[in-house]
Design a protein around this motif. Structure first.
Motif, short mmCIF file in Angstrom:
data_model
loop_
_atom_site.label_atom_id
_atom_site.label_comp_id
_atom_site.label_asym_id
_atom_site.label_seq_id
_atom_site.Cartn_x
_atom_site.Cartn_y
_atom_site.Cartn_z
N MET A 90 0.82 -1.22 0.00
CA MET A 90 0.00 0.00 0.00
C MET A 90 0.84 1.26 0.00
O MET A 90 0.56 2.20 -0.75
CB MET A 90 -0.94 -0.01 1.20
CG MET A 90 -1.97 -1.13 1.15
SD MET A 90 -3.12 -1.02 2.51
CE MET A 90 -4.11 -2.49 2.21
N HIS A 194 -8.40 -1.13 0.20
CA HIS A 194 -7.30 -1.43 -0.73
C HIS A 194 -7.74 -2.44 -1.79
O HIS A 194 -7.33 -2.33 -2.96
CB HIS A 194 -6.11 -2.00 0.06
CG HIS A 194 -4.95 -2.40 -0.79
ND1 HIS A 194 -4.24 -1.52 -1.55
CD2 HIS A 194 -4.37 -3.60 -1.00
CE1 HIS A 194 -3.28 -2.13 -2.19
NE2 HIS A 194 -3.33 -3.42 -1.88
N ASP A 283 -4.83 4.53 -0.55
CA ASP A 283 -3.80 3.53 -0.24
C ASP A 283 -3.01 3.91 1.00
O ASP A 283 -2.68 3.05 1.83
CB ASP A 283 -2.86 3.35 -1.43
CG ASP A 283 -3.40 2.34 -2.44
OD1 ASP A 283 -4.25 1.53 -2.06
OD2 ASP A 283 -2.98 2.38 -3.61
#
Length: 336
Positions: A90, A194, A283
Motif C-alpha cells: 500500500m 485497498h 492507499d
C-alpha cells in the motif's frame, strides 16, 4: 520580440502535449487487446473470488482451539501478511501515485504518503479506543440485565444482598472479546478499501501482457489477506450470520472492483490527476490502518503476552511464521 513570443508559445504547447501524452500512457505498446482482456477479467473475478473465500474459510471452518498454540501460530502468520501488505504494497502504491509527474505542483514537494498514513494510524488509535469503550459499556449493561433476569426469583425471595455471592461475568474476558471484535472490524475496513483499488486497477487495464501475471499475484494476495482476516473474525467469536456477512463482503470487494473497472475502462483514465490523487490517498490511509493493527493489536498483543514468554517452542514457531508471512507477502510485490 514576436519571434520570442512565438517560441515561448510553441514551447508551452509542446510541453502540454508531452505531459498529456505521458498522463494518458497508451497501452498500445503493451499488446493491447480488449477482447482478450475482457476474458482475462472474467477469469480474474472467478480466481480472486475463489482465493478470497478459500483464504478466509480456513481459519473460520478449522476446528482450532482459540488461544491454543496452533491458533496463535496462525495469527502470527496472518500478522506478517498484514504488516507486509501495509508497508510493502500500500505505501509503495500510494507513493507512486502521489509522486507521479502528471500531478505536479505541491504534490511532489511534500511527503503526503507518509503524512496520510500517520494521520490514519492516529485516527485508528482514537477509533480503537472509542469503539472498545462503547462496546464494553454496552456489553456490561447487557450482562447486568441478563444477570438480573436470570436471578429474578432469588432477588424477590432473599433480596439484593444475596446476589453478590452469585457468579458474575469476568470483566477481563468481556474486554478481551470486545477487543477482538473491534480489531476484526477495523482490519476489514483497511483491507477492503485497498481491495477495491486493486480491483479497479485490474479492471481498467486492456493489456493481457500485464494482466496475466497480475491475476496470479492478486489471487495469492487475496488468499493470504483472507487468511489473516479470517483468523481475527474467528477469534472475535461472531455469530455465524455476522461472520458470513463479513467474509462475503471481503471476498466480493475485489471482483466487484474488477467488474466496475471493466465497465468504465473505455472512459476512465487511471493516470488522470484525480484518479492518481484518490488512489494515493486511499492507499496511504489503508496502509496506516493495517500497520497500526498489525503492530499494536496483533503482534504486540500476542508476542508480549505471558503465554508467549513462558513457552520457548511457541516463541520460535510464531517468530518463524511471522517472518514467513511477511516474506511471502513482500515477494508478491514483484508482480502486484
Amino acid at each position: 520580440m514576436f519571434l520570442t513570443q512565438d517560441l515561448s508559445s510553441l514551447y508551452y504547447v509542446f510541453s502540454d502535449s508531452v505531459t498529456s501524452a505521458r498522463c494518458k500512457r497508451s497501452e498500445l505498446e503493451q499488446c493491447r487487446d480488449e477482447s482478450e482482456a475482457l476474458i482475462l477479467k472474467l477469469v480474474a473475478m472467478a480466481s480472486i473470488l475463489a482465493a478470497g473465500l478459500g483464504g478466509i474459510a480456513i481459519p473460520l471452518a478449522g476446528k482450532w482451539r482459540r488461544e491454543g498454540e496452533a491458533f496463535m501460530a496462525a495469527k502470527a502468520l496472518a500478522a506478517g501478511v498484514i504488516l507486509a501488505t501495509g508497508f510493502v504494497h500500500m505505501l509503495r502504491d500510494s507513493w507512486e501515485a502521489l509522486s507521479d509527474p502528471c500531478l505536479g505542483g505541491n504534490w511532489n514537494k511534500f511527503p503526503f504518503t507518509g503524512f496520510f498514513a500517520m494521520v490514519s494510524a492516529l485516527l485508528t488509535l482514537l477509533f480503537d479506543f472509542l469503539a472498545t469503550g462503547y462496546y464494553q459499556r454496552r456489553e456490561e449493561r447487557g450482562k447486568i440485565k441478563d444477570f438480573v433476569q436470570e436471578n429474578e426469583a432469588l432477588l424477590l425471595e432473599t433480596g439484593i444482598v444475596e446476589l453478590v455471592h452469585a457468579p458474575q461475568p469476568h470483566p477481563h474476558d468481556v474486554q478481551t472479546t470486545l477487543r477482538h471484535v473491534v480489531v476484526s472490524q477495523v482490519l476489514e475496513l483497511g483491507i477492503v478499501s485497498h481491495s477495491m483499488i486493486i480491483g479497479l486497477s485490474l479492471g481498467v487495464s486492456q493489456s493481457p501482457c500485464t494482466m496475466r501475471p497480475l491475476i496470479v499475484a492478486l489471487s495469492f494476495h487475496q488468499f493470504f489477506e483472507g487468511f489473516a482476516l479470517g483468523g481475527c473474525i474467528s477469534q472475535a467469536q461472531f455469530k455465524t450470520l455476522s461472520a458470513t456477512i463479513m467474509s462475503c463482503f471481503f471476498a466480493l470487494t475485489t471482483p466487484i472492483g474488477v467488474a466496475i473497472g471493466a465497465a468504465i475502462a473505455s472512459i476512465f483514465n487511471p493516470y488522470s490527476p484525480g484518479a492518481l490523487i484518490t488512489e494515493g490517498i486511499l492507499d496511504s490511509i489503508s496502509a496506516g490502518i493495517l500497520v497500526y493493527m498489525a503492530l499494536v493489536d496483533l503482534i504486540a498483543a500476542d508476542f508480549l503476552s505471558k503465554k508467549m514468554h513462558s513457552n520457548f517452542r511457541l516463541q520460535i514457531m510464531c517468530y518463524c511464521l511471522l517472518f514467513l508471512g511477511a516474506g511471502l507477502m513482500s515477494t508478491l510485490a514483484i508482480w502486484a
